[in-house]
Scaffold this motif. Sequence first.
Motif, mmCIF file in Angstrom:
data_model
loop_
_atom_site.group_PDB
_atom_site.id
_atom_site.type_symbol
_atom_site.label_atom_id
_atom_site.label_comp_id
_atom_site.label_asym_id
_atom_site.label_seq_id
_atom_site.Cartn_x
_atom_site.Cartn_y
_atom_site.Cartn_z
ATOM 1 N N MET A 17 0.736 -1.151 0.011
ATOM 2 C CA MET A 17 0.108 0.061 -0.072
ATOM 3 C C MET A 17 0.989 1.205 0.085
ATOM 4 O O MET A 17 0.654 2.395 -0.748
ATOM 5 N N ASN A 66 -8.994 -0.812 -2.184
ATOM 6 C CA ASN A 66 -7.755 -0.818 -2.981
ATOM 7 C C ASN A 66 -8.091 -1.432 -4.549
ATOM 8 O O ASN A 66 -7.145 -0.835 -5.283
ATOM 9 N N THR A 83 -9.541 1.550 -6.095
ATOM 10 C CA THR A 83 -8.558 2.704 -6.356
ATOM 11 C C THR A 83 -7.354 2.306 -7.474
ATOM 12 O O THR A 83 -7.146 3.355 -8.398
ATOM 13 N N GLN A 129 -9.038 6.299 -0.452
ATOM 14 C CA GLN A 129 -8.072 5.962 0.214
ATOM 15 C C GLN A 129 -7.860 6.556 1.844
ATOM 16 O O GLN A 129 -7.152 6.236 2.630
ATOM 17 N N ASN A 137 -8.991 4.039 3.804
ATOM 18 C CA ASN A 137 -8.001 2.919 4.058
ATOM 19 C C ASN A 137 -7.247 3.346 5.032
ATOM 20 O O ASN A 137 -6.641 2.075 5.853
ATOM 21 N N TYR A 159 -1.578 -1.196 -5.969
ATOM 22 C CA TYR A 159 -2.926 -1.201 -5.199
ATOM 23 C C TYR A 159 -3.541 -2.665 -5.562
ATOM 24 O O TYR A 159 -4.254 -3.075 -4.240
ATOM 25 N N THR A 204 -1.763 -4.965 -3.254
ATOM 26 C CA THR A 204 -2.395 -4.703 -1.806
ATOM 27 C C THR A 204 -3.655 -5.248 -1.523
ATOM 28 O O THR A 204 -3.867 -5.841 -0.379
ATOM 29 N N ALA A 205 -4.650 -5.242 -2.493
ATOM 30 C CA ALA A 205 -5.925 -5.851 -2.252
ATOM 31 C C ALA A 205 -5.789 -7.368 -2.239
ATOM 32 O O ALA A 205 -6.500 -7.841 -1.381
#
Length: 452
Positions: free
Chosen positions: A242, A303, A306, A335, A338, A420, A423-424
Amino acid sequence: MSNGERISIREKVGYSLGDAASHIVFDSSVAILAYFYTDIYGLPPAVMGTMFLLVRLLDAITDPIMGAIADATSTRWGRFRPWLLAICVPFAVSCVLVYSIPDFSDSGKVVYAVAAYIFMTLMYTAINIPYCSLGAALTSDPRENLSLQSWRFAITPIGGALGTAMILPLADYLYPGDRPTGIQVSMAIFGVVGCLMFIVCFLTTKERVQPIKEENLNIARDVKILFKNDQWLILSIYNFMMLVAVVLRGGAVVYYIGTVLNKGSDVVSVFMLGGMFASMLGSVLAKPFGTKFCKIKFSFWINLLTAAIGILCFFVPSTFWFAILIIHIVMSIIQGGNGALQWSMITDANNYGEWKTQRRITGMNVAANIFVIKLGVAVGGAILGWVLAAYGYATGNVAQSASAAQGVILLFTVIPAVFYILTAFSIKFYGLTEKKMDRVVNDLSKGEYKQA
């Protein structure tokens, strides 16, 4: 602390001001410092990126040491709060030194930049690790902690605005035509403001959650305990990915506005302030959405969404800069939520670690998470510098080539989108659901732990 006990609004605001102070440095490091080093200080982009990476590697040593020291601190004010008073002045001084340009040779300026950046990094570590550890000492209730973090990330952008949106306009206002001096003086002013914020944080908070047992300082033991926490390991990958994404996109904003949109500091401020207020809104929305929906699933979709919007931005022509601003604001709202979820999960992982290992190492846990976050910042900054260099970005305030502009566009859109997405998918492996945390907190309140 019982699950039903509430933290007052006054304490939540006071606690949040500590992070606002930290973000004067953190956000400027993400959004302004790279631009300062390449376009004002005169460092080649590759040198700047490499410096960001190498200096941050020191955190692998200093962060766990500071975490262990904070855990071992014992005063009448608590373990973490005293550090806010002790370090706030050196922290402010470091803000000024890192944005100063000495009259040295080119090699001397590189040495100074490295030394000043190291000092700022050390001061940030010394004050930010105790501050972040303080949140877990205020409450063990996961719902109340999410509320605390929502307040924190709603107020944090105030400090971020000082370090990003306000610094260039204030510098130009105070010293027209002399941006280097203007930035230096502006950071001195913001450093004083940061000091006052940390003092308010100290005065308005109270440490309630205490470790089950006090033990002597032992960094090696605490690191071993930390690595027994499987949920912390998963969360570390999530945090790293992230932050790489956040830094790549955040660091590219100033370059994108100047090189691609051909706009000045006034538009930079519009983007920064728009992003700040949008992030505040996202943080406010994190509490109701995070309570109604599973935090893990919510973070996954945040994420992924995004990333999709970032890729969409790649196809928007630069002539439609207002549309790009709207996209930037929408991404900032998403975000903003987040951040609150991220730190709520960090606190959950800390409580889970105590439940699993029978030792509460809040300082070490937070230090390890901050190191991972700062490693993400370092890698993101390094990639930023290396991509700029690869696409031929020229130092100094000069016209850039079409190739350099293309590199900036990729840094603002597609490249962070890749991180991103990573990250997800990393958070899909995280298992501390609300039901699981209710059991953990209930067991800890009764002095019970995970059964072997």
